[in-house]
Scaffold this motif. Structure first.
Motif, mmCIF file in Angstrom:
data_model
loop_
_atom_site.group_PDB
_atom_site.id
_atom_site.type_symbol
_atom_site.label_atom_id
_atom_site.label_comp_id
_atom_site.label_asym_id
_atom_site.label_seq_id
_atom_site.Cartn_x
_atom_site.Cartn_y
_atom_site.Cartn_z
ATOM 1 N N ARG A 269 0.818 -1.226 0.000
ATOM 2 C CA ARG A 269 0.000 0.000 0.000
ATOM 3 C C ARG A 269 0.845 1.265 0.000
ATOM 4 O O ARG A 269 0.312 2.355 0.111
ATOM 5 C CB ARG A 269 -0.895 0.011 1.245
ATOM 6 C CG ARG A 269 -1.696 -1.260 1.453
ATOM 7 C CD ARG A 269 -2.664 -1.135 2.615
ATOM 8 N NE ARG A 269 -2.016 -0.693 3.837
ATOM 9 C CZ ARG A 269 -1.441 -1.519 4.714
ATOM 10 N NH1 ARG A 269 -1.417 -2.828 4.482
ATOM 11 N NH2 ARG A 269 -0.894 -1.048 5.821
ATOM 12 N N THR A 270 2.160 1.104 -0.127
ATOM 13 C CA THR A 270 3.062 2.253 -0.066
ATOM 14 C C THR A 270 3.637 2.545 -1.447
ATOM 15 O O THR A 270 4.126 1.623 -2.120
ATOM 16 C CB THR A 270 4.212 1.968 0.921
ATOM 17 O OG1 THR A 270 3.666 1.611 2.190
ATOM 18 C CG2 THR A 270 5.099 3.187 1.084
ATOM 19 N N PRO A 271 3.589 3.785 -1.915
ATOM 20 C CA PRO A 271 4.218 4.116 -3.200
ATOM 21 C C PRO A 271 5.733 4.027 -3.101
ATOM 22 O O PRO A 271 6.337 4.412 -2.095
ATOM 23 C CB PRO A 271 3.760 5.556 -3.473
ATOM 24 C CG PRO A 271 3.398 6.098 -2.142
ATOM 25 C CD PRO A 271 2.888 4.944 -1.328
ATOM 26 N N VAL A 272 6.356 3.510 -4.141
ATOM 27 C CA VAL A 272 7.803 3.308 -4.196
ATOM 28 C C VAL A 272 8.368 4.196 -5.290
ATOM 29 O O VAL A 272 7.928 4.131 -6.443
ATOM 30 C CB VAL A 272 8.154 1.836 -4.462
ATOM 31 C CG1 VAL A 272 9.668 1.653 -4.499
ATOM 32 C CG2 VAL A 272 7.542 0.934 -3.401
ATOM 33 N N LEU A 273 9.328 5.026 -4.940
ATOM 34 C CA LEU A 273 9.996 5.917 -5.885
ATOM 35 C C LEU A 273 11.400 5.402 -6.145
ATOM 36 O O LEU A 273 12.140 5.111 -5.194
ATOM 37 C CB LEU A 273 10.052 7.345 -5.343
ATOM 38 C CG LEU A 273 8.727 7.999 -4.974
ATOM 39 C CD1 LEU A 273 8.954 9.418 -4.474
ATOM 40 C CD2 LEU A 273 7.776 8.011 -6.159
#
Length: 307
Positions: A269-273
């Motif tokens: 559920r966490t955006p990864v950059l």
């Protein structure tokens, strides 16, 4: 010697010193010792001992016997030998994290060794997500899969589990790591530092107009006694995991992120950059032309992948 692979062979160095004629360059009196008897030959022998020092080769009793037989007890090569035998045993076991004498050639073993050395915790667990292999595609082409090795400690797992899913995490790299003459690159998964709400602003009374200036002097101290120095406090975000891979593209690193989701479901559920650099390049005119902007065709440095 490095061309033939004998730069770390003590027997070869003794054979080189054995080439000198015996009892010819030794000083017969104190005047010859004072004026550096046969200087070019002594410099050549000292150069051989300095190369042994640079490769960490400890001389033995045969080396001492040859130097005494060739140059005598008061020569510069013999003094160089005495210094080596004085300092080498003292510094041999001072490093609490010694590097193995033979660096493993297998990329998986090398990555495991490097990650264990830079891990913040001794209880960190190394996980091999992908072994190097070759796969045949449907069109007949061969695709090579590089190795992918990661490391994560129990504290990092709990820290990642308590991370706010609304805040993105960053995959940064590659960062170089040297083991003797071997250079490898690793990647980190981290987050930006969270500003503290209770942090109070520190006001310097000597540089603020709203407070009276005060001067506190210690008359018993001299200006030369001030050994303090300024340290810039840089806030860094937490490091959740590290990995090493032979191919630092988003596809391979995305496989690493999917492997971390097993122990930390919050990553789903966490955006990864991905903040990946181009890595080391050879300097030159061609490299300077590649660094020039290409307009609309230039790809952005940062890409975002939400899983």
């Amino acid at each position: 010697m490095p061309e033939f692979g004998v730069e770390k062979d003590l027997e070869v160095y003794n054979k080189l010193l054995d080439v000198f004629p015996k009892e010819v360059f030794a000083a017969r009196n104190f005047i010859q010792s004072m004026f550096n008897h046969y200087p070019r030959q002594q410099e050549c022998a000292v150069a051989v001992l300095e190369q042994m020092e640079s490769y960490g080769i400890t001389p033995n009793s045969q080396t001492r016997f040859l130097l005494l037989q060739i140059f005598g007890a008061n020569s510069h090569p013999t003094r160089k030998y005495q210094r080596l035998m004085y300092w080498f045993p003292r510094f041999k076991h001072t490093n609490p994290f010694p590097v193995p004498a033979e660096i493993p050639s297998d990329p998986v073993d090398l990555a495991r060794l490097c990650l264990q050395r830079i891990a913040p915790d001794g209880n960190s667990q190394v996980t091999v997500y992908q072994m190097p292999s070759t796969e045949e595609c449907e069109d007949g082409t061969m695709r090579e899969h590089t190795h992918l090795v990661g490391i994560q400690s129990p504290d990092q797992i709990s820290l990642l589990s308590s991370h706010d899913p609304s805040l993105p995490v960053l995959v940064e790299g590659p960062f170089p790591l040297w083991l003797k003459k071997t250079c490898v690159y690793y990647y980190v998964l981290r987050a930006d530092p969270v500003p503290s709400e209770n942090q109070e602003e520190v006001v310097d009374h000597e540089r603020c107009l709203y407070y009276p200036l005060s001067l506190d002097l210690e008359l018993e101290r001299d200006l030369g006694d001030d050994d303090s120095f300024d340290v810039d406090d840089v806030e860094e975000g937490p490091i959740f995991a590290m990995c090493m891979t032979g191919s630092g593209d988003e596809r391979t690193l995305g496989m690493w992120i999917r492997g971390l989701q097993v122990a930390s479901p919050v990553l789903t559920r966490t955006p990864v950059l991905f903040r990946l650099s181009s890595g080391p390049r050879e300097l030159g005119p061609a490299a300077e032309r590649e660094r020039e902007p290409q307009g609309e065709e230039e790809e952005p440095e940062k890409r975002r992948m939400e899983q």
